[in-house]
Design a protein around this motif. Structure first.
Motif, mmCIF file in Angstrom:
data_model
loop_
_atom_site.group_PDB
_atom_site.id
_atom_site.type_symbol
_atom_site.label_atom_id
_atom_site.label_comp_id
_atom_site.label_asym_id
_atom_site.label_seq_id
_atom_site.Cartn_x
_atom_site.Cartn_y
_atom_site.Cartn_z
ATOM 1 N N VAL A 27 29.146 -29.438 -44.319
ATOM 2 C CA VAL A 27 30.013 -28.676 -43.436
ATOM 3 C C VAL A 27 29.702 -27.194 -43.606
ATOM 4 C CG1 VAL A 27 32.393 -28.188 -42.768
ATOM 5 C CG2 VAL A 27 31.803 -30.432 -43.715
ATOM 6 N N ARG A 28 29.404 -26.549 -42.491
ATOM 7 C CA ARG A 28 29.146 -25.106 -42.501
ATOM 8 C C ARG A 28 30.459 -24.329 -42.518
ATOM 9 N NH1 ARG A 28 25.469 -26.914 -38.799
ATOM 10 N NH2 ARG A 28 23.320 -26.367 -39.250
ATOM 11 N N GLY A 29 30.358 -23.052 -42.861
ATOM 12 C CA GLY A 29 31.521 -22.170 -42.802
ATOM 13 C C GLY A 29 32.013 -21.969 -41.384
ATOM 14 N N SER A 30 31.100 -22.038 -40.419
ATOM 15 C CA SER A 30 31.462 -21.931 -39.005
ATOM 16 C C SER A 30 30.402 -22.669 -38.186
ATOM 17 C CB SER A 30 31.547 -20.462 -38.569
ATOM 18 O OG SER A 30 30.307 -19.821 -38.763
ATOM 19 N N ALA A 31 30.728 -22.918 -36.932
ATOM 20 C CA ALA A 31 29.796 -23.639 -36.067
ATOM 21 C C ALA A 31 28.549 -22.802 -35.798
ATOM 22 C CB ALA A 31 30.485 -23.992 -34.748
ATOM 23 N N LYS A 32 27.412 -23.494 -35.625
ATOM 24 C CA LYS A 32 26.182 -22.797 -35.249
ATOM 25 C C LYS A 32 26.360 -22.171 -33.871
ATOM 26 C CE LYS A 32 23.091 -26.048 -35.322
ATOM 27 N NZ LYS A 32 21.881 -26.850 -35.390
ATOM 28 N N ASP A 33 25.627 -21.097 -33.632
ATOM 29 C CA ASP A 33 25.712 -20.470 -32.312
ATOM 30 C C ASP A 33 24.563 -20.903 -31.408
ATOM 31 O OD1 ASP A 33 23.650 -19.156 -33.560
ATOM 32 O OD2 ASP A 33 24.439 -17.134 -33.247
ATOM 33 N N HIS A 34 23.874 -21.983 -31.792
ATOM 34 C CA HIS A 34 22.800 -22.511 -30.959
ATOM 35 C C HIS A 34 22.758 -24.032 -31.106
ATOM 36 C CE1 HIS A 34 21.112 -21.977 -34.976
ATOM 37 N NE2 HIS A 34 20.238 -22.916 -34.672
ATOM 38 N N GLY A 35 21.896 -24.663 -30.341
ATOM 39 C CA GLY A 35 21.771 -26.118 -30.394
ATOM 40 C C GLY A 35 23.065 -26.800 -30.009
ATOM 41 N N ARG A 36 23.516 -27.713 -30.826
ATOM 42 C CA ARG A 36 24.734 -28.469 -30.539
ATOM 43 C C ARG A 36 26.005 -27.749 -30.983
ATOM 44 N NH1 ARG A 36 22.994 -34.480 -32.551
ATOM 45 N NH2 ARG A 36 21.356 -34.816 -31.025
ATOM 46 N N ASN A 37 25.857 -26.586 -31.572
ATOM 47 C CA ASN A 37 26.999 -25.800 -32.054
ATOM 48 C C ASN A 37 27.829 -26.555 -33.097
ATOM 49 O OD1 ASN A 37 26.913 -24.993 -28.776
ATOM 50 N ND2 ASN A 37 26.788 -23.330 -30.240
ATOM 51 N N ASN A 38 27.144 -27.370 -33.889
ATOM 52 C CA ASN A 38 27.839 -28.170 -34.892
ATOM 53 C C ASN A 38 28.311 -27.346 -36.081
ATOM 54 O OD1 ASN A 38 27.290 -30.445 -33.419
ATOM 55 N ND2 ASN A 38 25.647 -31.163 -34.749
ATOM 56 N N ARG A 39 29.452 -27.701 -36.561
ATOM 57 C CA ARG A 39 29.909 -27.193 -37.857
ATOM 58 C C ARG A 39 29.657 -28.264 -38.914
ATOM 59 N NH1 ARG A 39 35.686 -25.091 -40.132
ATOM 60 N NH2 ARG A 39 34.797 -24.451 -42.107
ATOM 61 N N ILE A 40 29.810 -29.511 -38.504
ATOM 62 C CA ILE A 40 29.577 -30.645 -39.401
ATOM 63 C C ILE A 40 28.244 -31.263 -39.041
ATOM 64 C CG2 ILE A 40 30.406 -32.907 -40.129
ATOM 65 C CD1 ILE A 40 33.265 -31.917 -39.367
ATOM 66 N N GLU A 41 27.372 -31.354 -40.031
ATOM 67 C CA GLU A 41 26.063 -31.992 -39.843
ATOM 68 C C GLU A 41 26.070 -33.335 -40.551
ATOM 69 O OE1 GLU A 41 23.700 -31.130 -37.903
ATOM 70 O OE2 GLU A 41 24.165 -29.044 -37.491
ATOM 71 N N GLY A 42 25.497 -34.311 -39.900
ATOM 72 C CA GLY A 42 25.480 -35.672 -40.434
ATOM 73 C C GLY A 42 26.428 -36.525 -39.610
ATOM 74 N N ARG A 43 26.262 -37.808 -39.729
ATOM 75 C CA ARG A 43 27.072 -38.734 -38.941
ATOM 76 C C ARG A 43 28.443 -38.901 -39.585
ATOM 77 N NH1 ARG A 43 25.001 -44.657 -37.343
ATOM 78 N NH2 ARG A 43 27.048 -45.507 -36.903
ATOM 79 N N LEU A 44 29.479 -38.602 -38.833
ATOM 80 C CA LEU A 44 30.844 -38.725 -39.323
ATOM 81 C C LEU A 44 31.646 -39.526 -38.313
ATOM 82 C CD1 LEU A 44 32.936 -37.891 -41.491
ATOM 83 C CD2 LEU A 44 33.474 -35.926 -40.037
ATOM 84 N N GLU A 45 31.935 -40.764 -38.695
ATOM 85 C CA GLU A 45 32.717 -41.637 -37.827
ATOM 86 C C GLU A 45 34.199 -41.286 -37.955
ATOM 87 O OE1 GLU A 45 31.399 -43.859 -35.793
ATOM 88 O OE2 GLU A 45 29.357 -43.549 -36.515
ATOM 89 N N PRO A 46 34.959 -41.338 -36.858
ATOM 90 C CA PRO A 46 36.402 -41.112 -36.961
ATOM 91 C C PRO A 46 37.018 -42.103 -37.953
ATOM 92 C CG PRO A 46 35.721 -41.150 -34.662
ATOM 93 C CD PRO A 46 34.528 -41.581 -35.484
ATOM 94 N N GLY A 47 37.881 -41.600 -38.811
ATOM 95 C CA GLY A 47 38.515 -42.446 -39.817
ATOM 96 C C GLY A 47 37.686 -42.658 -41.070
ATOM 97 N N ALA A 48 36.499 -42.061 -41.117
ATOM 98 C CA ALA A 48 35.636 -42.228 -42.298
ATOM 99 C C ALA A 48 36.323 -41.665 -43.542
ATOM 100 C CB ALA A 48 34.305 -41.509 -42.073
ATOM 101 N N LYS A 49 36.156 -42.363 -44.624
ATOM 102 C CA LYS A 49 36.653 -41.884 -45.917
ATOM 103 C C LYS A 49 35.582 -40.977 -46.499
ATOM 104 C CE LYS A 49 39.359 -46.039 -46.794
ATOM 105 N NZ LYS A 49 40.598 -45.551 -46.354
ATOM 106 N N VAL A 50 35.978 -39.743 -46.862
ATOM 107 C CA VAL A 50 35.021 -38.722 -47.269
ATOM 108 C C VAL A 50 35.417 -38.109 -48.604
ATOM 109 C CG1 VAL A 50 34.054 -36.462 -46.661
ATOM 110 C CG2 VAL A 50 34.435 -38.166 -44.883
ATOM 111 N N VAL A 51 34.415 -37.880 -49.432
ATOM 112 C CA VAL A 51 34.574 -37.076 -50.636
ATOM 113 C C VAL A 51 33.731 -35.824 -50.437
ATOM 114 C CG1 VAL A 51 34.124 -36.922 -53.123
ATOM 115 C CG2 VAL A 51 35.010 -39.050 -52.145
ATOM 116 N N VAL A 52 34.349 -34.668 -50.653
ATOM 117 C CA VAL A 52 33.659 -33.387 -50.512
ATOM 118 C C VAL A 52 33.032 -33.024 -51.854
ATOM 119 C CG1 VAL A 52 33.967 -30.920 -50.055
ATOM 120 C CG2 VAL A 52 35.208 -32.614 -48.693
ATOM 121 N N ILE A 53 31.792 -32.554 -51.811
ATOM 122 C CA ILE A 53 31.080 -32.118 -53.011
ATOM 123 C C ILE A 53 30.971 -30.597 -52.967
ATOM 124 C CG2 ILE A 53 28.982 -32.319 -54.382
ATOM 125 C CD1 ILE A 53 30.349 -35.017 -54.042
#
Length: 143
Positions: A27-53
């Motif tokens: 997870v970036r600090g903010s969304a990219k200003d180009h491409g897909r404008n993603n803040r979260i990179e990687g596949r994240l399914e709704p309801g996914a259980k996540v541990v932050v590192i």
């Protein structure tokens, strides 16, 4: 899934995810200003259980920002694993208020115990460092 904080937690999340055979992203600090404008990179399914590192927690601001971004994206954040925490009151209070559980591999108290044992710092310096950690705005720790 494991989600690293950008950029410090990415390498640690990648290694842990590979060992555990789990999906990984970051997870970036903010969304990219180009491409897909993603803040979260990687596949994240709704309801996914996540541990932050995370690498380091001091006031926990950036860590909680990542947790909130994941929650907004529909993830269930189980908690945060960090390499080190200072155990600062502000950080502990923020984590509690956000309902975030943190487990750290090490902390300032453990580091200071070893530092005193190995004569890197004196017992007085250890006390001063803890005073700073407990209340950075009270400058009496400098005396």
């Amino acid at each position: 899934a494991l989600m690293g904080t950008s950029t410090a937690g990415i390498a640690h999340a990648a290694i842990a995810a590979w060992i555990l055979g789990k999906p990984m992203g970051y997870v970036r600090g903010s969304a990219k200003d180009h491409g897909r404008n993603n803040r979260i990179e990687g596949r994240l399914e709704p309801g996914a259980k996540v541990v932050v590192i995370e690498d380091l927690i001091s006031t926990a601001g950036s860590c909680i920002d990542v947790v909130e971004a994941l929650r907004e994206a529909g993830a269930e954040v189980l908690g945060v694993v960090s390499i080190f925490t200072y155990g600062m009151k502000k950080g502990l209070d923020r984590l509690e208020a956000a309902g975030v559980r943190n487990i750290s591999l090490s902390n300032l108290d453990a580091l200071l115990e070893v530092a005193v044992e190995e004569n890197y710092v004196s017992a007085d310096a250890k006390d001063a460092i803890k005073k700073f950690r407990d209340n950075p705005s009270d400058e009496s720790w400098m005396k």
